[in-house]
Design a protein around this motif. Structure first.
Motif, PDB file in Angstrom:
ATOM      1  N   GLU A  17      12.907   4.884   1.234  1.00  0.00           N
ATOM      2  CA  GLU A  17      12.462   5.751  -0.156  1.00  0.00           C
ATOM      3  C   GLU A  17      13.756   6.014  -0.985  1.00  0.00           C
ATOM      4  O   GLU A  17      13.870   5.645  -2.033  1.00  0.00           O
ATOM      5  CB  GLU A  17      12.052   6.913   0.036  1.00  0.00           C
ATOM      6  CG  GLU A  17      11.528   7.760  -1.151  1.00  0.00           C
ATOM      7  CD  GLU A  17      10.814   9.055  -0.823  1.00  0.00           C
ATOM      8  OE1 GLU A  17      10.457   9.643  -1.916  1.00  0.00           O
ATOM      9  OE2 GLU A  17       9.959   9.016   0.322  1.00  0.00           O
ATOM     10  N   ALA A  18      14.976   6.298  -0.299  1.00  0.00           N
ATOM     11  CA  ALA A  18      16.275   6.916  -0.965  1.00  0.00           C
ATOM     12  C   ALA A  18      16.986   5.250  -1.700  1.00  0.00           C
ATOM     13  O   ALA A  18      17.259   5.324  -2.652  1.00  0.00           O
ATOM     14  CB  ALA A  18      17.299   7.494  -0.066  1.00  0.00           C
ATOM     15  N   LEU A  19      16.824   4.511  -0.675  1.00  0.00           N
ATOM     16  CA  LEU A  19      17.306   2.997  -1.126  1.00  0.00           C
ATOM     17  C   LEU A  19      16.415   2.463  -2.341  1.00  0.00           C
ATOM     18  O   LEU A  19      17.125   2.088  -3.391  1.00  0.00           O
ATOM     19  CB  LEU A  19      17.248   2.005   0.281  1.00  0.00           C
ATOM     20  CG  LEU A  19      18.040   0.755  -0.020  1.00  0.00           C
ATOM     21  CD1 LEU A  19      19.376   1.022  -0.082  1.00  0.00           C
ATOM     22  CD2 LEU A  19      17.842   0.096   1.160  1.00  0.00           C
ATOM     23  N   ILE A  20      15.140   2.425  -2.274  1.00  0.00           N
ATOM     24  CA  ILE A  20      14.263   1.687  -3.654  1.00  0.00           C
ATOM     25  C   ILE A  20      14.036   2.625  -4.505  1.00  0.00           C
ATOM     26  O   ILE A  20      13.459   1.851  -5.322  1.00  0.00           O
ATOM     27  CB  ILE A  20      13.265   1.109  -2.873  1.00  0.00           C
ATOM     28  CG1 ILE A  20      12.387   2.414  -2.068  1.00  0.00           C
ATOM     29  CG2 ILE A  20      13.495   0.233  -1.330  1.00  0.00           C
ATOM     30  CD1 ILE A  20      10.812   1.643  -1.762  1.00  0.00           C
ATOM     31  N   THR A  21      13.902   3.661  -4.506  1.00  0.00           N
ATOM     32  CA  THR A  21      13.445   4.588  -5.582  1.00  0.00           C
ATOM     33  C   THR A  21      14.179   4.127  -6.950  1.00  0.00           C
ATOM     34  O   THR A  21      13.544   4.056  -8.261  1.00  0.00           O
ATOM     35  CB  THR A  21      13.728   6.135  -5.298  1.00  0.00           C
ATOM     36  OG1 THR A  21      12.746   6.486  -4.324  1.00  0.00           O
ATOM     37  CG2 THR A  21      13.300   6.896  -6.556  1.00  0.00           C
ATOM     38  N   PRO A  22      15.618   3.882  -6.828  1.00  0.00           N
ATOM     39  CA  PRO A  22      16.046   3.632  -8.437  1.00  0.00           C
ATOM     40  C   PRO A  22      15.814   2.253  -8.877  1.00  0.00           C
ATOM     41  O   PRO A  22      15.686   2.253  -9.954  1.00  0.00           O
ATOM     42  CB  PRO A  22      17.680   3.680  -7.982  1.00  0.00           C
ATOM     43  CG  PRO A  22      17.763   4.575  -6.747  1.00  0.00           C
ATOM     44  CD  PRO A  22      16.400   4.191  -5.881  1.00  0.00           C
ATOM     45  N   ILE A  23      15.522   1.488  -8.088  1.00  0.00           N
ATOM     46  CA  ILE A  23      14.914   0.069  -8.678  1.00  0.00           C
ATOM     47  C   ILE A  23      13.525   0.211  -8.885  1.00  0.00           C
ATOM     48  O   ILE A  23      13.251  -0.473 -10.107  1.00  0.00           O
ATOM     49  CB  ILE A  23      15.299  -1.059  -7.432  1.00  0.00           C
ATOM     50  CG1 ILE A  23      15.191  -2.534  -8.228  1.00  0.00           C
ATOM     51  CG2 ILE A  23      14.083  -1.089  -6.418  1.00  0.00           C
ATOM     52  CD1 ILE A  23      15.857  -3.616  -7.339  1.00  0.00           C
ATOM     53  N   ILE A  24      12.849   0.917  -8.336  1.00  0.00           N
ATOM     54  CA  ILE A  24      11.304   1.022  -8.629  1.00  0.00           C
ATOM     55  C   ILE A  24      11.446   1.814 -10.287  1.00  0.00           C
ATOM     56  O   ILE A  24      10.657   1.168 -11.184  1.00  0.00           O
ATOM     57  CB  ILE A  24      10.533   1.866  -7.864  1.00  0.00           C
ATOM     58  CG1 ILE A  24      10.275   0.889  -6.503  1.00  0.00           C
ATOM     59  CG2 ILE A  24       9.318   2.192  -8.351  1.00  0.00           C
ATOM     60  CD1 ILE A  24       9.704   1.607  -5.424  1.00  0.00           C
ATOM     61  N   ARG A  25      12.237   2.740 -10.340  1.00  0.00           N
ATOM     62  CA  ARG A  25      12.188   3.471 -11.650  1.00  0.00           C
ATOM     63  C   ARG A  25      12.832   2.486 -12.729  1.00  0.00           C
ATOM     64  O   ARG A  25      12.441   2.738 -13.796  1.00  0.00           O
ATOM     65  CB  ARG A  25      13.169   4.676 -11.386  1.00  0.00           C
ATOM     66  CG  ARG A  25      12.642   5.630 -10.900  1.00  0.00           C
ATOM     67  CD  ARG A  25      13.498   7.099 -10.983  1.00  0.00           C
ATOM     68  NE  ARG A  25      12.912   8.282 -10.118  1.00  0.00           N
ATOM     69  CZ  ARG A  25      13.597   9.065  -9.476  1.00  0.00           C
ATOM     70  NH1 ARG A  25      14.735   8.893  -9.216  1.00  0.00           N
ATOM     71  NH2 ARG A  25      12.864   9.995  -8.832  1.00  0.00           N
TER      72      ARG A  25
ATOM     73  N   HIS B  16      12.373  -0.419 -13.136  1.00  0.00           N
ATOM     74  CA  HIS B  16      10.945  -1.348 -13.614  1.00  0.00           C
ATOM     75  C   HIS B  16       9.944  -0.164 -14.218  1.00  0.00           C
ATOM     76  O   HIS B  16       8.794  -0.901 -14.387  1.00  0.00           O
ATOM     77  CB  HIS B  16      10.457  -1.899 -12.397  1.00  0.00           C
ATOM     78  CG  HIS B  16      10.957  -3.192 -11.907  1.00  0.00           C
ATOM     79  ND1 HIS B  16      12.297  -2.980 -10.964  1.00  0.00           N
ATOM     80  CD2 HIS B  16      10.839  -4.364 -12.135  1.00  0.00           C
ATOM     81  CE1 HIS B  16      12.479  -4.186 -10.837  1.00  0.00           C
ATOM     82  NE2 HIS B  16      11.905  -4.770 -11.283  1.00  0.00           N
ATOM     83  N   GLY B  17      10.313   0.989 -14.407  1.00  0.00           N
ATOM     84  CA  GLY B  17       9.336   1.788 -15.187  1.00  0.00           C
ATOM     85  C   GLY B  17       8.076   2.234 -14.339  1.00  0.00           C
ATOM     86  O   GLY B  17       7.117   2.419 -15.021  1.00  0.00           O
ATOM     87  N   LEU B  18       8.338   2.422 -13.102  1.00  0.00           N
ATOM     88  CA  LEU B  18       7.397   2.616 -11.941  1.00  0.00           C
ATOM     89  C   LEU B  18       7.750   3.954 -11.144  1.00  0.00           C
ATOM     90  O   LEU B  18       8.925   4.371 -11.259  1.00  0.00           O
ATOM     91  CB  LEU B  18       6.912   1.451 -11.230  1.00  0.00           C
ATOM     92  CG  LEU B  18       6.472   0.203 -11.875  1.00  0.00           C
ATOM     93  CD1 LEU B  18       6.545  -0.818 -10.784  1.00  0.00           C
ATOM     94  CD2 LEU B  18       4.859   0.441 -12.213  1.00  0.00           C
ATOM     95  N   GLU B  19       6.775   4.579 -10.728  1.00  0.00           N
ATOM     96  CA  GLU B  19       7.082   5.546  -9.794  1.00  0.00           C
ATOM     97  C   GLU B  19       6.673   5.220  -8.281  1.00  0.00           C
ATOM     98  O   GLU B  19       5.569   4.554  -8.058  1.00  0.00           O
ATOM     99  CB  GLU B  19       6.131   6.780 -10.341  1.00  0.00           C
ATOM    100  CG  GLU B  19       5.956   7.992  -9.274  1.00  0.00           C
ATOM    101  CD  GLU B  19       4.755   8.906  -9.638  1.00  0.00           C
ATOM    102  OE1 GLU B  19       4.707  10.012  -8.954  1.00  0.00           O
ATOM    103  OE2 GLU B  19       3.951   8.844 -10.426  1.00  0.00           O
ATOM    104  N   LEU B  20       7.206   5.680  -7.287  1.00  0.00           N
ATOM    105  CA  LEU B  20       7.130   5.539  -6.069  1.00  0.00           C
ATOM    106  C   LEU B  20       6.455   6.625  -5.526  1.00  0.00           C
ATOM    107  O   LEU B  20       6.664   7.784  -5.529  1.00  0.00           O
ATOM    108  CB  LEU B  20       8.433   5.445  -5.272  1.00  0.00           C
ATOM    109  CG  LEU B  20       8.322   5.120  -3.676  1.00  0.00           C
ATOM    110  CD1 LEU B  20       7.839   3.967  -3.455  1.00  0.00           C
ATOM    111  CD2 LEU B  20       9.674   5.111  -2.821  1.00  0.00           C
ATOM    112  N   VAL B  21       5.231   6.611  -5.162  1.00  0.00           N
ATOM    113  CA  VAL B  21       4.054   7.365  -4.795  1.00  0.00           C
ATOM    114  C   VAL B  21       4.237   7.716  -3.475  1.00  0.00           C
ATOM    115  O   VAL B  21       4.292   8.757  -3.125  1.00  0.00           O
ATOM    116  CB  VAL B  21       2.822   7.076  -5.063  1.00  0.00           C
ATOM    117  CG1 VAL B  21       1.855   7.928  -4.525  1.00  0.00           C
ATOM    118  CG2 VAL B  21       2.572   6.815  -6.533  1.00  0.00           C
ATOM    119  N   ASP B  22       4.549   6.635  -2.597  1.00  0.00           N
ATOM    120  CA  ASP B  22       4.441   6.895  -1.029  1.00  0.00           C
ATOM    121  C   ASP B  22       5.092   5.799  -0.482  1.00  0.00           C
ATOM    122  O   ASP B  22       5.267   4.775  -0.831  1.00  0.00           O
ATOM    123  CB  ASP B  22       3.142   7.202  -0.393  1.00  0.00           C
ATOM    124  CG  ASP B  22       2.983   8.215   0.821  1.00  0.00           C
ATOM    125  OD1 ASP B  22       4.092   8.378   1.351  1.00  0.00           O
ATOM    126  OD2 ASP B  22       1.799   8.017   1.335  1.00  0.00           O
TER     127      ASP B  22
END
Length: 152
Positions: free
Chosen positions: A10-18, A20-26
Motif C-alpha cells: 500500500e505504501a509503495l503503490i498509493t502514489p502511482i495510483i493517485r 492516475h486519478g484513482l483511489e486505492l480502496v483495499d
C-alpha cells in the motif's frame, strides 16, 4: 517482525495510483489453494473501467518488480471494489454518508455482532448508523469489517 505485506505494498503503490486519478480502496494478500494472490481494489468518483484496471496493473506490476516487497510468487489482480465496497478510511465514512452500510464486529456489542443501517457518519471514532429512527454508535476499534450494503 516487519510490516505486513499489505502495508508495504500500500505504501509503495498509493502514489502511482493517485497519479492516475484513482483511489486505492483495499489491498488483499491471500493464499488460495497453492497460489498467492495480491488483489488491489481501486475506485474513482465515476467508477473504474477495464482501462483503469489494465493501466494500474501494468504500472504497479513494474513498480513491484523493481522493489520486490513480496518474497514468494503471486498473481496480481486489479479490480473495482464492487457494489459492496469496503469502508476503511475516514474519508469513506464522509463520502458515503446516507448510504446503507453493513458492519461486522470482532466482539458482541449491545447484544449483536452485525449491524445494518444508514451511515450518519464517523463521530468521536464511532461509526454512527440510523435505522428506523434509531441511532447506534459502534466503536470503530471493534469493527472487523464495514462495507456498503445492498438493499435489505
Amino acid at each position: 517482525m516487519g510490516q505486513p505485506v499489505t502495508q508495504k505494498v500500500e505504501a509503495l503503490i498509493t502514489p502511482i495510483i493517485r497519479e492516475h486519478g484513482l483511489e486505492l480502496v483495499d489491498v488483499e494478500y491471500i493464499k488460495e489453494g497453492a497460489h498467492w494472490y495480491l488483489r488491489l481494489y481501486i475506485d474513482k468518483e465515476e467508477g473504474v473501467d477495464l482501462d483503469d484496471c489494465t493501466n494500474i496493473s501494468h504500472a504497479v506490476s513494474e513498480l513491484l518488480d523493481q522493489n520486490d516487497p513480496i518474497p514468494q510468487a503471486y498473481m496480481l489482480e486489479v479490480s473495482s471494489p464492487g457494489l459492496e465496497r469496503p469502508l476503511k478510511k475516514d474519508q469513506d465514512f464522509i463520502r458515503f454518508q446516507g448510504e446503507l452500510i453493513h458492519i461486522r464486529t470482532r466482539e458482541t456489542y449491545q447484544g449483536y455482532q452485525e449491524f445494518t443501517g444508514y451511515l450518519v457518519g464517523l463521530i468521536n471514532n464511532e461509526i454512527v448508523l440510523e435505522y428506523e429512527d434509531e441511532k447506534i454508535a459502534v466503536p470503530r476499534d471493534i469493527v472487523e469489517k464495514a462495507n456498503l450494503a445492498l438493499d435489505f
